[in-house]
Scaffold this active site. Structure first.
Site: not given
Length: 148
Positions: A71, A73, A99, A102
């Site tokens: 992801h 992040e 999420c 993250c």
């Protein structure tokens, strides 16, 4: 009168441009880590370095999620670590709310403020952010998502 874009919108706009590099077409997400109005790191969702991208090899699906990608992040945090950039006390601008996984990384990295565009899936972040005194700010993006 100052006609310039406000700082939060400026960095969110940059996060949207970073998202245009995403290599998983299921969701284009970009992240920008900032401290003192200076960009420290960026990241977008994409495959492990050296592995084929979803755009080339297809998705690796588990429970309706593509697990081939890292992801945005996480990639921004990893990029900062790889380059020896301290991000404690920083803000992260991300085109979609983090999420759960993250968010945990953001919290443990010492990031104190999360500015996100659209809400994405997990509302656990709100109560935990409040408990940890991490500021969450919803700032919808004004830049259209990339078209592919």
């Amino acid at each position: 009168m100052d006609q310039r874009v406000p700082w939060d919108q400026y960095f969110m706009n940059i996060a949207q441009v970073v998202a245009s590099r995403s290599t998983c077409p299921r969701k284009f997400v970009g992240a920008v880590i900032v401290r003192d109005r200076t960009i420290l790191s960026t990241g977008y969702n994409g495959s492990i370095r050296g592995m084929p991208h979803c755009t080339d090899a297809g998705h690796m699906m588990e429970n309706d999620h593509c697990v081939a990608t890292i992801h945005a992040e996480a990639n921004a945090i990893i990029q900062a670590a790889k380059n020896g950039v301290m991000i404690e006390g920083a803000s992260i601008y991300v085109t979609a709310s983090p999420c759960w996984n993250c968010f945990k990384q953001i919290a443990n990295a010492g990031i104190r403020r999360v500015v996100y565009g659209e809400f994405y899936r997990d509302d656990r972040i709100f109560s935990v952010a409040e408990r940890l005194a991490i500021d969450l700010l919803h700032l919808p993006s004004h830049v259209p998502p990339p078209q592919r």
